[in-house]
Design an enzyme around this catalytic site. Structure first.
Site, mmCIF file in Angstrom:
data_model
loop_
_atom_site.group_PDB
_atom_site.id
_atom_site.type_symbol
_atom_site.label_atom_id
_atom_site.label_comp_id
_atom_site.label_asym_id
_atom_site.label_seq_id
_atom_site.Cartn_x
_atom_site.Cartn_y
_atom_site.Cartn_z
ATOM 1 N N ASP A 108 47.916 38.106 -1.576
ATOM 2 C CA ASP A 108 47.014 38.963 -0.804
ATOM 3 C C ASP A 108 46.720 40.250 -1.562
ATOM 4 O OD1 ASP A 108 46.968 37.123 1.246
ATOM 5 O OD2 ASP A 108 48.595 38.075 2.364
ATOM 6 N N CYS A 152 5.214 6.104 -26.624
ATOM 7 C CA CYS A 152 6.089 7.279 -26.758
ATOM 8 C C CYS A 152 5.341 8.593 -26.576
ATOM 9 C CB CYS A 152 6.801 7.265 -28.102
ATOM 10 S SG CYS A 152 5.719 7.589 -29.528
ATOM 11 N N CYS A 165 0.398 7.764 -29.677
ATOM 12 C CA CYS A 165 0.983 6.483 -29.261
ATOM 13 C C CYS A 165 0.918 6.320 -27.754
ATOM 14 C CB CYS A 165 2.431 6.399 -29.734
ATOM 15 S SG CYS A 165 3.267 4.882 -29.238
ATOM 16 N N CYS A 172 2.366 3.426 -31.963
ATOM 17 C CA CYS A 172 2.637 3.997 -33.277
ATOM 18 C C CYS A 172 3.544 3.045 -34.064
ATOM 19 C CB CYS A 172 3.298 5.370 -33.150
ATOM 20 S SG CYS A 172 4.992 5.322 -32.516
ATOM 21 N N CYS A 206 7.131 2.697 -32.780
ATOM 22 C CA CYS A 206 7.239 1.913 -31.550
ATOM 23 C C CYS A 206 7.078 0.420 -31.836
ATOM 24 C CB CYS A 206 6.209 2.383 -30.514
ATOM 25 S SG CYS A 206 6.761 3.824 -29.558
#
Length: 561
Positions: A376, A143, A140, A21, A24
């Site tokens: 306690d 990605c 793509c 894409c 990218c």
């Protein structure tokens, strides 16, 4: 204007032809201009096409290649056009690049011929059919759609709606992104695809120069999300985190070959569903030789048939810490829930009585309780109380005024007559350490009601008042041996004071080192504590009641009423 240079063109072309894409492509070209990732992806793609087509302006149809067609949507002529357009287009605005000499004339002539061929092919198709709308962008190959459909305003709106539904209080947000590990494999495959081209162009880039998918995604979408949330600032560090996770089950197997080629990189990990974590995959990719990688995985990677899927948006606020002091007035109330074999032994506990009103006010998902020591079940805590802190996990509300904190304190105190709290306040995580500092050096004061086997008079016990700095050797008591390691611990009784009650009972007030077992000092624990009160009085003694009078820790700061 794209910050690319002449020598980037072949790289751009190869990436577009491989199915990357536009965002990218920018990542691989190391473009750091964030605004370019925020612009519509169609605009970026058009700019990349124009950039490649400028190789020879005399060719009128060089920019007509179909952008990133899906395999089912593209054809050979389009691929040919893309393949040649990108071979000439990629060099302005990178992290690292050296200016190479121009392409030799022969290469230039060959590229022109290839482009002419692709133009002719495209032209013949146009003659056969009327122009059709440009097909949708293909998914793509690197990605898997994360930097495409998920960088849109529609997705940003969905994220914002999910955040608003959770109803958190926040001023800023930080985005966290979890991506499928196979994206690392696909990025490595594409890197190898263009690596040779870069070497021929004398580029000095390395794989680490590529802009990470996470960064590109944040640059693309954070402004849109901020706008949908009313202009809230998206920053790199914030107490409120919005998490987005993406999965792509269809390509999960992309990583599997690494388990055989780099088996030592993949170990079973706690809280992980798969050994193919991002860290393990990156480690394996750093280790595997290029030649071996190419034997097992195609370069460029195969084109996907579906995009990543976005998982439910996760919101998380960092913990808020609340501190104070508590008094315990009941001799049948444990400090923390007392459960044995799944059975609750006590109706409630100090922790629960304090935590419930706090958790409701902070709208927290949970809590962690801690205190300066513990008593306690049958021991009361009087005086100014015992310091405690409560970590409120993932609170939806985090800011309170002093008056609001006082109201929460009153709510706790009126909810039960078994406990009371004071000095309730919000503190920082760093301040929590004050409660545990010098654990062994702190002092505590107690009052014990002691029974004696033999009848006594006041003069029989008065000598105890004169004993100072008495050192005890205390072997781990039998009653706590199931949860504490067997050891002999030295503890100091700094002072003792007695008050006669009747021939078989007296009150013993002690000031001791923190961690001293008072009950065992009184009855001896079958000789496991030495010296003990039985030895000092030369008769059997036992403890009937015990109260903690003070815990000498100067924290948290007192709040004036």
């Amino acid at each position: 204007m794209l910050p690319l240079k002449e020598k980037d063109k072949p790289v751009v072309q190869k990436l577009l032809s491989a199915g990357c894409c536009a965002r990218c492509v920018l990542r691989f070209c190391c473009v750091l201009v964030q605004s370019l990732y925020r612009q519509p992806i169609q605009d970026t793609l058009k700019q990349l096409q124009d950039f490649v087509s400028n190789l020879d302006s005399s060719k009128p149809n060089e920019s007509t290649a179909v952008p990133e067609p899906h395999p089912a949507e593209g054809d050979e002529s389009h691929d040919a056009t893309e393949a040649k357009q990108g071979e000439d287009d990629s060099e302005q605005g990178t992290r690292t690049a050296m200016e190479p000499p121009d392409d030799p004339p022969k290469k230039r002539m060959k590229l022109d011929e290839d482009l002419k061929g692709s133009d002719a092919s495209a032209g013949s198709k146009d003659a056969e059919a009327p122009p059709a709308p440009a097909p949708a962008l293909g998914i793509c190959v690197v990605c898997l759609g994360v930097l495409q459909e998920y960088c849109s305003r529609d997705h940003a709106r969905k994220v914002a709606e999910a955040v608003k539904t959770e109803d958190y209080h926040f001023d800023t947000i930080v985005l966290s992104v979890s991506l499928p590990a196979q994206l690392c494999v696909r990025e490595h495959s594409c890197w190898l695809h263009v690596k040779k081209e870069m070497r021929e162009k004398i580029m000095t880039r390395v794989k680490d120069d590529i802009v990470p998918v996470k960064e590109a995604f944040k640059w693309s979408v954070q402004g849109l999300i901020a706008m949908e949330l009313g202009g809230v600032a998206v920053v790199t560090r914030s107490s409120f985190e919005v998490g987005m996770e993406f999965k792509h089950t269809a390509t999960d197997s992309d990583c599997h070959f690494l388990a055989t080629t780099c088996a030592d990189c993949f170990r079973p990990t706690k809280n992980k569903d798969s050994v193919f974590t991002r860290v393990a995959v990156v480690k394996a990719l750093e280790k595997i030789p290029d030649s071996k990688f190419l034997i097992h995985y195609p370069s460029p990677p195969g084109r996907p048939t579906s995009s990543c899927t976005s998982q439910a948006i996760q919101c998380l606020h960092t913990s808020i810490y609340v501190a104070g002091r508590y008094n315990k007035y009941s001799r049948s109330l444990s400090q923390t829930p007392w459960i044995i074999d799944g059975r609750r032994m006590m109706e409630s506990s100090v922790e629960e009585l304090i935590a419930e009103p706090l958790a409701n006010s902070f709208r927290a998902k949970g809590f962690n309780f801690s205190s300066s020591g513990r008593e306690d079940v049958d021991v009361r805590t009087l005086g100014k109380g015992r310091p405690f802190a409560m970590e409120m996990l993932n609170p939806h509300r985090c800011r309170f005024t002093k008056m609001e904190m006082k109201q929460i304190q009153e709510t706790i105190n009126t909810s039960s007559d078994k406990i009371a709290v004071r000095d309730l306040q919000i503190v920082t995580r760093e301040c929590m350490g004050h409660m545990k500092e010098g654990e062994e050096e702190k002092t505590k004061s107690y009052t014990a009601l002691v029974w004696t086997q033999k009848a006594i008079e006041k003069d029989d016990i008065v000598f105890l008042d004169d004993i100072k700095e008495l050192t005890l050797d205390q072997k781990t008591p039998l009653r706590v041996l199931h949860r504490r390691a067997l050891a002999v611990r030295q503890r100091v009784i700094h002072s003792m004071n007695t008050r006669f009650r009747d021939p078989h009972h007296f009150y013993l007030r002690l000031k001791t080192q923190a961690g001293t077992y008072i009950k065992e000092f009184v009855h001896g624990d079958f000789g496991r504590t030495k010296p003990n009160l039985c030895q000092l009085l030369k008769m059997d003694t036992d403890i009937l009641e015990l109260d903690v009078e003070s815990v000498d820790v100067d924290w948290p700061p007192a709040i004036s009423e």
